[in-house]
Scaffold this motif. Structure first.
Motif, PDB file in Angstrom:
ATOM      1  N   LEU A  44      68.174   2.980  94.797  1.00  0.00           N
ATOM      2  CA  LEU A  44      66.944   3.389  95.464  1.00  0.00           C
ATOM      3  C   LEU A  44      66.176   2.201  96.039  1.00  0.00           C
ATOM      4  O   LEU A  44      65.438   2.335  97.020  1.00  0.00           O
ATOM      5  CB  LEU A  44      66.040   4.143  94.467  1.00  0.00           C
ATOM      6  N   ASP A  45      66.358   1.021  95.455  1.00  0.00           N
ATOM      7  CA  ASP A  45      65.591  -0.155  95.861  1.00  0.00           C
ATOM      8  C   ASP A  45      66.137  -0.819  97.130  1.00  0.00           C
ATOM      9  O   ASP A  45      65.364  -1.291  97.971  1.00  0.00           O
ATOM     10  CB  ASP A  45      65.573  -1.182  94.728  1.00  0.00           C
ATOM     11  N   SER A  46      67.471  -0.886  97.260  1.00  0.00           N
ATOM     12  CA  SER A  46      68.062  -1.581  98.415  1.00  0.00           C
ATOM     13  C   SER A  46      69.449  -1.029  98.678  1.00  0.00           C
ATOM     14  O   SER A  46      70.120  -0.529  97.765  1.00  0.00           O
ATOM     15  CB  SER A  46      68.135  -3.089  98.140  1.00  0.00           C
ATOM     16  N   PRO A  47      69.912  -1.113  99.932  1.00  0.00           N
ATOM     17  CA  PRO A  47      71.252  -0.608 100.263  1.00  0.00           C
ATOM     18  C   PRO A  47      72.341  -1.460  99.627  1.00  0.00           C
ATOM     19  O   PRO A  47      72.188  -2.668  99.468  1.00  0.00           O
ATOM     20  CB  PRO A  47      71.288  -0.700 101.794  1.00  0.00           C
ATOM     21  N   GLY A  48      73.439  -0.814  99.271  1.00  0.00           N
ATOM     22  CA  GLY A  48      74.560  -1.528  98.679  1.00  0.00           C
ATOM     23  C   GLY A  48      74.976  -0.931  97.358  1.00  0.00           C
ATOM     24  O   GLY A  48      74.363   0.023  96.851  1.00  0.00           O
ATOM     25  N   SER A  49      76.015  -1.507  96.786  1.00  0.00           N
ATOM     26  CA  SER A  49      76.547  -1.013  95.513  1.00  0.00           C
ATOM     27  C   SER A  49      75.608  -1.357  94.366  1.00  0.00           C
ATOM     28  O   SER A  49      74.879  -2.355  94.407  1.00  0.00           O
ATOM     29  CB  SER A  49      77.929  -1.622  95.259  1.00  0.00           C
ATOM     30  N   ALA A  50      75.640  -0.534  93.317  1.00  0.00           N
ATOM     31  CA  ALA A  50      74.831  -0.818  92.129  1.00  0.00           C
ATOM     32  C   ALA A  50      75.412  -1.982  91.341  1.00  0.00           C
ATOM     33  O   ALA A  50      74.678  -2.711  90.659  1.00  0.00           O
ATOM     34  CB  ALA A  50      74.744   0.418  91.251  1.00  0.00           C
ATOM     35  N   PHE A  51      76.718  -2.150  91.436  1.00  0.00           N
ATOM     36  CA  PHE A  51      77.381  -3.228  90.694  1.00  0.00           C
ATOM     37  C   PHE A  51      77.793  -4.343  91.645  1.00  0.00           C
ATOM     38  O   PHE A  51      77.973  -4.151  92.843  1.00  0.00           O
ATOM     39  CB  PHE A  51      78.604  -2.699  89.950  1.00  0.00           C
ATOM     40  N   TYR A  52      77.949  -5.535  91.054  1.00  0.00           N
ATOM     41  CA  TYR A  52      78.356  -6.703  91.821  1.00  0.00           C
ATOM     42  C   TYR A  52      79.475  -7.393  91.058  1.00  0.00           C
ATOM     43  O   TYR A  52      79.364  -7.632  89.854  1.00  0.00           O
ATOM     44  CB  TYR A  52      77.166  -7.648  91.990  1.00  0.00           C
ATOM     45  N   ARG A  53      80.563  -7.674  91.733  1.00  0.00           N
ATOM     46  CA  ARG A  53      81.687  -8.364  91.104  1.00  0.00           C
ATOM     47  C   ARG A  53      81.867  -9.717  91.781  1.00  0.00           C
ATOM     48  O   ARG A  53      82.022  -9.802  92.998  1.00  0.00           O
ATOM     49  CB  ARG A  53      82.967  -7.540  91.206  1.00  0.00           C
ATOM     50  N   GLN A  54      81.851 -10.752  90.973  1.00  0.00           N
ATOM     51  CA  GLN A  54      81.995 -12.104  91.511  1.00  0.00           C
ATOM     52  C   GLN A  54      83.147 -12.811  90.809  1.00  0.00           C
ATOM     53  O   GLN A  54      83.363 -12.644  89.613  1.00  0.00           O
ATOM     54  CB  GLN A  54      80.705 -12.910  91.306  1.00  0.00           C
ATOM     55  N   THR A  55      83.872 -13.628  91.544  1.00  0.00           N
ATOM     56  CA  THR A  55      84.967 -14.398  90.968  1.00  0.00           C
ATOM     57  C   THR A  55      84.406 -15.534  90.122  1.00  0.00           C
ATOM     58  O   THR A  55      83.605 -16.336  90.599  1.00  0.00           O
ATOM     59  CB  THR A  55      85.880 -14.973  92.066  1.00  0.00           C
ATOM     60  N   ARG A  56      84.779 -15.578  88.875  1.00  0.00           N
ATOM     61  CA  ARG A  56      84.372 -16.655  87.980  1.00  0.00           C
ATOM     62  C   ARG A  56      85.629 -17.307  87.400  1.00  0.00           C
ATOM     63  O   ARG A  56      86.711 -16.723  87.400  1.00  0.00           O
ATOM     64  CB  ARG A  56      83.499 -16.112  86.842  1.00  0.00           C
ATOM     65  N   ILE A  57      85.461 -18.495  86.867  1.00  0.00           N
ATOM     66  CA  ILE A  57      86.565 -19.218  86.251  1.00  0.00           C
ATOM     67  C   ILE A  57      86.469 -19.049  84.743  1.00  0.00           C
ATOM     68  O   ILE A  57      85.449 -19.392  84.127  1.00  0.00           O
ATOM     69  CB  ILE A  57      86.537 -20.713  86.613  1.00  0.00           C
ATOM     70  N   GLY A  58      87.528 -18.495  84.149  1.00  0.00           N
ATOM     71  CA  GLY A  58      87.518 -18.200  82.724  1.00  0.00           C
ATOM     72  C   GLY A  58      88.453 -19.072  81.920  1.00  0.00           C
ATOM     73  O   GLY A  58      88.619 -20.263  82.190  1.00  0.00           O
ATOM     74  N   LEU A  59      89.077 -18.462  80.921  1.00  0.00           N
ATOM     75  CA  LEU A  59      89.948 -19.170  79.987  1.00  0.00           C
ATOM     76  C   LEU A  59      91.079 -19.883  80.718  1.00  0.00           C
ATOM     77  O   LEU A  59      91.763 -19.299  81.548  1.00  0.00           O
ATOM     78  CB  LEU A  59      90.514 -18.169  78.978  1.00  0.00           C
ATOM     79  N   HIS A  60      91.265 -21.169  80.397  1.00  0.00           N
ATOM     80  CA  HIS A  60      92.322 -22.001  80.980  1.00  0.00           C
ATOM     81  C   HIS A  60      92.224 -22.122  82.492  1.00  0.00           C
ATOM     82  O   HIS A  60      93.228 -22.324  83.178  1.00  0.00           O
ATOM     83  CB  HIS A  60      93.714 -21.474  80.605  1.00  0.00           C
ATOM     84  N   GLY A  61      91.008 -21.973  83.041  1.00  0.00           N
ATOM     85  CA  GLY A  61      90.824 -22.148  84.474  1.00  0.00           C
ATOM     86  C   GLY A  61      91.304 -20.984  85.314  1.00  0.00           C
ATOM     87  O   GLY A  61      91.410 -21.106  86.534  1.00  0.00           O
ATOM     88  N   LYS A  62      91.574 -19.833  84.675  1.00  0.00           N
ATOM     89  CA  LYS A  62      92.050 -18.672  85.416  1.00  0.00           C
ATOM     90  C   LYS A  62      90.879 -17.869  85.989  1.00  0.00           C
ATOM     91  O   LYS A  62      89.851 -17.713  85.343  1.00  0.00           O
ATOM     92  CB  LYS A  62      92.902 -17.778  84.506  1.00  0.00           C
ATOM     93  N   GLU A  63      91.064 -17.386  87.184  1.00  0.00           N
ATOM     94  CA  GLU A  63      90.020 -16.600  87.841  1.00  0.00           C
ATOM     95  C   GLU A  63      89.984 -15.161  87.313  1.00  0.00           C
ATOM     96  O   GLU A  63      91.014 -14.612  86.934  1.00  0.00           O
ATOM     97  CB  GLU A  63      90.250 -16.573  89.355  1.00  0.00           C
ATOM     98  N   PHE A  64      88.784 -14.593  87.259  1.00  0.00           N
ATOM     99  CA  PHE A  64      88.636 -13.182  86.922  1.00  0.00           C
ATOM    100  C   PHE A  64      87.346 -12.688  87.579  1.00  0.00           C
ATOM    101  O   PHE A  64      86.500 -13.482  88.010  1.00  0.00           O
ATOM    102  CB  PHE A  64      88.616 -12.959  85.405  1.00  0.00           C
ATOM    103  N   LYS A  65      87.215 -11.397  87.676  1.00  0.00           N
ATOM    104  CA  LYS A  65      86.042 -10.783  88.292  1.00  0.00           C
ATOM    105  C   LYS A  65      85.030 -10.416  87.213  1.00  0.00           C
ATOM    106  O   LYS A  65      85.319  -9.610  86.316  1.00  0.00           O
ATOM    107  CB  LYS A  65      86.443  -9.524  89.076  1.00  0.00           C
ATOM    108  N   VAL A  66      83.835 -10.998  87.281  1.00  0.00           N
ATOM    109  CA  VAL A  66      82.797 -10.688  86.312  1.00  0.00           C
ATOM    110  C   VAL A  66      81.921  -9.564  86.865  1.00  0.00           C
ATOM    111  O   VAL A  66      81.602  -9.528  88.058  1.00  0.00           O
ATOM    112  CB  VAL A  66      81.948 -11.947  86.004  1.00  0.00           C
ATOM    113  N   TRP A  67      81.545  -8.632  85.995  1.00  0.00           N
ATOM    114  CA  TRP A  67      80.730  -7.473  86.382  1.00  0.00           C
ATOM    115  C   TRP A  67      79.260  -7.771  86.122  1.00  0.00           C
ATOM    116  O   TRP A  67      78.891  -8.300  85.080  1.00  0.00           O
ATOM    117  CB  TRP A  67      81.137  -6.239  85.576  1.00  0.00           C
ATOM    118  N   LYS A  68      78.403  -7.428  87.074  1.00  0.00           N
ATOM    119  CA  LYS A  68      76.957  -7.554  86.911  1.00  0.00           C
ATOM    120  C   LYS A  68      76.290  -6.424  87.680  1.00  0.00           C
ATOM    121  O   LYS A  68      76.888  -5.844  88.596  1.00  0.00           O
ATOM    122  CB  LYS A  68      76.453  -8.903  87.452  1.00  0.00           C
TER     123      LYS A  68
END
Length: 476
Positions: free
Chosen positions: A309-333
């Motif tokens: 309701l506040d702004s156009p776009g998805s309610a969730f945001y997925r960003q590429t982060r660097i995790g265990l052993h330098g492997k990429e994964f998508k973090v949910w926010k």
């Protein structure tokens, strides 16, 4: 970048403890033979002490209580010896004063058991005093006999000595060899200089130790650069690490002081089974995250509707982060910024408030939406990361996963924080959050957590996180 990637590749091959989801391994060496021998000898001597009481008095009016009393008594004593480390590697097995104190404490527990179950007449104080004297004397004599027998067998080459390896400078080699040979319980499989611990050679060194069947390694302090990681590296392979000679400053929590050839050294004992810490943490994370998601689902739904309701776009945001052993994964926010936030970041880099530029922080970020500011103030935007926890990509507590842009600016020593699962919260979050603008402070907090990890520490950080969030400390 190529050098940094090589370090990441090396780190990723050796997952350990809370630092990775690997299968458990059993420590190398003949420690289990010594363990079985000591437990067998102790149990036999305690049984003998019990039988002496039986011969000394009319022990029971009811023979049905003989076996339960015997089992309870010996179990308490063996358990107390194990808890006090009297079966652990090193000189503590032959610390007779500690043996006496432990057995005295065990007999006080046996006395309590006797009072709780009055039908067991064998647990009378007079019998227990005699049992305490005989069992303590027998155990101490048994340990002395085992120790002398092992020394004799090793001198006669009947029993193989522990295969060890020495890593030190050429100037220190002669002194190190002399000290270790004095012990007469080690078989020196080889030596290497400090170059063998460099980033480009440490994996080759570990392979060599595995081929030689080495169970323990002695390393001079001058040869170690990154102490914590190297200790993990060898412990993961089931190899006990000894640092020689001793340096008077804190290095790591799980170390034992030993005397080797007259020189004090610090020993990093490899746990009997590695990887167990990870599974304790993982089970706790999974159960907590699942229960939280189930009971707070209405909150998730309300936040998602408010964002839409506040702004156009998805309610969730997925960003590429660097995790265990330098492997990429998508973090949910939950989305707290405009849809074109990542494109705008390049234009805002000049306003970055962090000292070294590794992290990107702006106090009044123009990209943040109205509902986004509220969510960030109470860290509600982080709640969807519990899905990452359930999937095993994150933990509840650990170093925060950083975007690719931040990790690309890491130096090699920063990469150690990538060796455990990233967390939804951590010491950084409860020690200042966005108010900490120096990445070196962040790294020191992460190292403090890694060195002192326990489930209780995780629980303390989770409780403190609630307090920090409610008080809106360091949030923007």
């Amino acid at each position: 970048m190529l050098k940094k990637q090589r370090v990441i590749n090396q780190l990723s091959q050796f997952p350990t403890d809370i630092r990775a989801s690997t299968f458990t391994r059993v420590r190398k060496g003949d420690w289990w033979r010594r363990l079985i021998t000591l437990v067998t000898v102790d149990t036999s001597l305690l049984l003998l002490a019990w039988l002496l009481i039986k011969l000394r008095t009319n022990f029971y009016t009811d023979r049905n209580y003989l076996f339960p009393s015997l089992l309870i008594s010996i179990s308490i004593q063996i358990g107390a010896l194990a808890i006090q480390g009297n079966y652990a590697p090193g000189n503590k097995r032959h610390d007779y004063w500690n043996l006496i104190r432990t057995l005295t404490f065990a007999h006080s527990l046996i006395l309590v058991a006797g009072f709780l179950d009055k039908s067991i007449e064998g647990f009378m104080p007079s019998n227990l005093i005699f049992f305490w004297l005989t069992s303590t004397a027998f155990i101490c004599f048994g340990r002395l006999s085992v120790n002398k027998t092992l020394e004799y067998l090793r001198k006669r080459r009947i029993l193989a000595c522990n295969s060890v390896f020495i890593i030190c400078s050429e100037e220190e080699k002669e002194q190190a060899l002399s000290c270790i040979q004095t012990e007469q319980r080690y078989s020196i499989a080889g030596t290497e200089n400090s170059i063998s611990l460099d980033k480009d050679h440490r994996l080759e060194t570990l392979e060599k130790l595995n081929k030689l069947g080495v169970t323990e390694v002695f390393i001079s302090l001058s040869a170690i650069q990154n102490r914590i990681y190297l200790c993990w590296l060898f412990q993961t392979a089931g190899i006990t690490v000894h640092l020689l000679p001793m340096e008077l400053k804190p290095i790591y929590r799980d170390l034992v002081f030993h005397n080797v050839g007259g020189i004090a050294c610090l020993s990093f004992i490899s746990p009997a089974i590695t990887g167990k810490d990870f599974w304790l943490k993982r089970i706790f994370d999974f159960c907590f995250a699942c229960l939280f998601l189930i009971f707070t689902f209405p909150i998730y739904l309300a936040i998602a509707i408010a964002i839409k309701l506040d702004s156009p776009g998805s309610a969730f945001y997925r960003q590429t982060r660097i995790g265990l052993h330098g492997k990429e994964f998508k973090v949910w926010k939950f989305r707290t910024m405009r849809n074109d936030a990542e494109k705008m970041q390049k234009e805002l880099e000049a306003l970055n408030q962090t000292k070294d530029g590794i992290l990107f922080k702006i106090k009044d970020d123009p990209r943040v939406t109205r509902i986004g500011r509220f969510l960030r103030r109470y860290s509600l935007d982080e709640l969807p990361q519990l899905f990452n926890v359930v999937l095993g990509e994150m933990s509840l507590v650990g170093p925060r996963p950083l975007p690719t842009r931040d990790v690309n600016k890491f130096s090699a020593r920063h990469l150690i924080r990538q060796e455990i699962l990233p967390g939804v919260t951590g010491l950084w979050q409860v020690s200042g959050r966005s108010d900490i603008l120096d990445f070196e402070q962040v790294l020191n907090l992460d190292l403090t957590y890694i060195e002192n990890w326990s489930l209780w520490l995780d629980f303390q950080i989770l409780l403190k996180t609630v307090s920090v969030v409610l008080n809106k400390e360091g949030a923007y």
